[in-house]
Design a protein around this motif. Structure first.
Motif, PDB file in Angstrom:
ATOM      1  N   ARG A 214       0.832  -1.206   0.000  1.00 26.62           N
ATOM      2  CA  ARG A 214       0.000   0.000   0.000  1.00 26.62           C
ATOM      3  C   ARG A 214       0.866   1.257   0.000  1.00 26.62           C
ATOM      4  NH1 ARG A 214      -3.677  -3.212   3.164  1.00 26.62           N
ATOM      5  NH2 ARG A 214      -2.619  -2.653   5.110  1.00 26.62           N
ATOM      6  N   LEU A 215       1.985   1.207   0.728  1.00 29.79           N
ATOM      7  CA  LEU A 215       2.899   2.357   0.740  1.00 29.79           C
ATOM      8  C   LEU A 215       3.562   2.552  -0.624  1.00 29.79           C
ATOM      9  CD1 LEU A 215       4.651   1.956   4.215  1.00 29.79           C
ATOM     10  CD2 LEU A 215       3.016   3.724   3.528  1.00 29.79           C
ATOM     11  N   ASN A 226       4.876  17.993   2.312  1.00 26.16           N
ATOM     12  CA  ASN A 226       4.075  17.392   3.382  1.00 26.16           C
ATOM     13  C   ASN A 226       3.732  15.939   3.058  1.00 26.16           C
ATOM     14  OD1 ASN A 226       4.066  19.731   4.922  1.00 26.16           O
ATOM     15  ND2 ASN A 226       2.164  20.504   4.006  1.00 26.16           N
ATOM     16  N   ASP A 227       3.427  15.666   1.783  1.00 24.02           N
ATOM     17  CA  ASP A 227       3.175  14.285   1.366  1.00 24.02           C
ATOM     18  C   ASP A 227       4.406  13.416   1.603  1.00 24.02           C
ATOM     19  OD1 ASP A 227       0.684  15.096   0.573  1.00 24.02           O
ATOM     20  OD2 ASP A 227       1.201  15.282  -1.549  1.00 24.02           O
ATOM     21  N   ARG A 228       5.575  13.971   1.282  1.00 21.70           N
ATOM     22  CA  ARG A 228       6.816  13.207   1.453  1.00 21.70           C
ATOM     23  C   ARG A 228       7.073  12.904   2.932  1.00 21.70           C
ATOM     24  NH1 ARG A 228      11.670  14.642   3.153  1.00 21.70           N
ATOM     25  NH2 ARG A 228      11.122  16.854   3.090  1.00 21.70           N
ATOM     26  N   ILE A 229       6.902  13.913   3.798  1.00 19.93           N
ATOM     27  CA  ILE A 229       7.144  13.726   5.232  1.00 19.93           C
ATOM     28  C   ILE A 229       6.202  12.674   5.799  1.00 19.93           C
ATOM     29  CG2 ILE A 229       7.025  14.861   7.476  1.00 19.93           C
ATOM     30  CD1 ILE A 229       7.908  17.458   6.063  1.00 19.93           C
ATOM     31  N   SER A 230       4.939  12.761   5.406  1.00 18.82           N
ATOM     32  CA  SER A 230       3.954  11.798   5.891  1.00 18.82           C
ATOM     33  C   SER A 230       4.278  10.386   5.401  1.00 18.82           C
ATOM     34  CB  SER A 230       2.559  12.227   5.421  1.00 18.82           C
ATOM     35  OG  SER A 230       1.599  11.268   5.800  1.00 18.82           O
ATOM     36  N   ASN A 278      17.543  10.066  -2.986  1.00 21.86           N
ATOM     37  CA  ASN A 278      17.451  10.659  -4.327  1.00 21.86           C
ATOM     38  C   ASN A 278      16.070  10.471  -4.962  1.00 21.86           C
ATOM     39  OD1 ASN A 278      20.207  11.489  -4.416  1.00 21.86           O
ATOM     40  ND2 ASN A 278      20.800   9.392  -4.902  1.00 21.86           N
ATOM     41  N   MET A 279      15.043  10.320  -4.137  1.00 18.44           N
ATOM     42  CA  MET A 279      13.717  10.061  -4.683  1.00 18.44           C
ATOM     43  C   MET A 279      12.874  11.324  -4.879  1.00 18.44           C
ATOM     44  SD  MET A 279      12.436   6.496  -2.865  1.00 18.44           S
ATOM     45  CE  MET A 279      10.750   6.765  -3.393  1.00 18.44           C
ATOM     46  N   PHE A 280      13.142  12.381  -4.121  1.00 21.59           N
ATOM     47  CA  PHE A 280      12.192  13.498  -4.101  1.00 21.59           C
ATOM     48  C   PHE A 280      12.835  14.849  -4.420  1.00 21.59           C
ATOM     49  CE2 PHE A 280      10.580  10.306  -1.029  1.00 21.59           C
ATOM     50  CZ  PHE A 280       9.453   9.929  -1.737  1.00 21.59           C
ATOM     51  N   HIS A 281      13.851  14.863  -5.277  1.00 22.24           N
ATOM     52  CA  HIS A 281      14.450  16.140  -5.672  1.00 22.24           C
ATOM     53  C   HIS A 281      13.485  16.960  -6.528  1.00 22.24           C
ATOM     54  CE1 HIS A 281      18.330  15.185  -3.993  1.00 22.24           C
ATOM     55  NE2 HIS A 281      18.436  14.069  -4.705  1.00 22.24           N
ATOM     56  N   TYR A 282      12.564  16.291  -7.195  1.00 24.71           N
ATOM     57  CA  TYR A 282      11.623  17.006  -8.069  1.00 24.71           C
ATOM     58  C   TYR A 282      10.675  17.902  -7.273  1.00 24.71           C
ATOM     59  CZ  TYR A 282       8.145  13.522  -6.617  1.00 24.71           C
ATOM     60  OH  TYR A 282       7.305  12.734  -5.890  1.00 24.71           O
TER      61      TYR A 282
END
Length: 331
Positions: A214-215, A226-230, A278-282
């Protein structure tokens, strides 16, 4: 009364416009002692020329053959030329395939990926801004020395790299770290999600696999910080809850060797864990592509075009790919 055969033969022999293929061509004086013609449809003027000029004029049909998936049967009907003539002309073009032109640009967000054909591998370096292919390499695989050399050449030729989006192949990551260590590396989210879903299967039996699946399905829905932190918090909570299950080992009493019991579950988690930096530099820089979908689509179209023309030799297939990339960049 004019016979049908005479009309058909006259239509085939009538002068045809080299630009649009129209038969609506009329005589329009002379130029340098040669008969001049005008096309009523597109309005261009042209004269009877040499064999080399005729060969160049047939490039319009070659371009349709490469980019528009036109077959010889269709082109013979449109051009009035026989199949042998078109094949001879097209194969001559394939033997003289051009090199890809590198454009000097600043802050280039590169998509780097490779695809495999029968007999060779194509490594492609594509600008995500407009899909312009800056460089291609034909090889037998994704090799560290070759990719490092390509990246160094791009830098020397005036390409200022801001980021590189890649599927995470070890050779590519190692080459980037060696040749351009200051460039931001963005891992393709689609590749991470796809591989984890394969390893976790569609219906995991244990609750840990169900929760991790699910994740994984939420990865492409992360659009803000905020989506990334959660999401990262949920991943850490999952790891704490299932740490013991994740670290379970199986032993072979005869050889005294051990292995992790739930290998695929552990592999999925480790893949995410290694890629996480390196997943969320965008999210910080919206111009960085989060996936390599653009270049994957380019490969898909290329293979579909090449499949139409089965039977080409290895050298002609390489020439076809060079022409396809060259003409696609012109578009």
């Amino acid at each position: 009364m004019v016979s049908v055969n005479f009309f058909c033969s006259w239509k085939v022999k009538k002068k045809r416009c080299w630009a649009c293929g129209s038969l609506e061509v009329i005589r329009w004086g002379k130029q340098c002692g040669k008969q001049r013609f005008k096309c009523k449809d597109c309005g261009i003027f042209f004269t009877r020329s040499s064999k080399d000029q005729t060969h160049r004029n047939r490039f319009v049909w070659f371009k349709k053959w490469v980019l528009e998936r036109q077959t010889f049967k269709t082109l013979c009907r449109e051009s009035g030329l026989c199949k042998d003539t078109l094949q001879k002309t097209f194969y001559r073009y394939l033997d003289q395939s051009p090199l890809v032109k590198i454009r000097k640009r600043e802050k280039v967000n590169l998509r780097l990926d490779a695809t495999y054909f029968k007999g060779f591998c194509l490594v492609c370096y594509q600008d995500s801004l407009d899909g312009y292919t800056q460089l291609i390499r034909f090889s037998d695989g994704e090799h560290y020395p070759e990719i490092r050399e390509d990246l160094a050449n791009l830098i020397q030729l005036g390409i200022q790299l801001e980021s590189i989006t890649t599927d995470g192949h070890k050779s590519i990551l190692k080459a980037i770290k060696s040749a351009v260590p200051e460039v931001t590396v963005q891992r393709c989210l689609v590749h991470i999600q796809r591989m984890c879903l394969i390893w976790l299967t569609q219906y995991p039996k244990h609750v840990s696999g169900q929760e991790l699946r699910r994740l994984v399905l939420l990865i492409l829905q992360i659009k803000t910080h905020n989506d990334r932190i959660s999401w990262e918090k949920s991943l850490n909570d999952w790891q704490k809850r299932h740490r013991e299950y994740l670290n379970e080992k199986s032993f072979n009493l005869e050889t005294a060797r051990y292995w992790y019991t739930h290998k695929l579950l552990r592999r999925s988690y480790q893949t995410i864990k290694r890629a996480l930096p390196n997943m969320f530099h965008y999210l910080t820089n919206p111009t960085i592509p989060a996936t390599t979908n653009g270049i994957e689509g380019f490969f898909s179209h290329l293979k579909n075009h090449l499949d139409i023309h089965r039977g080409l030799t290895l050298s002609h297939r390489v020439g076809f790919i060079r022409w396809y990339v060259f003409l696609s960049n012109e578009k």
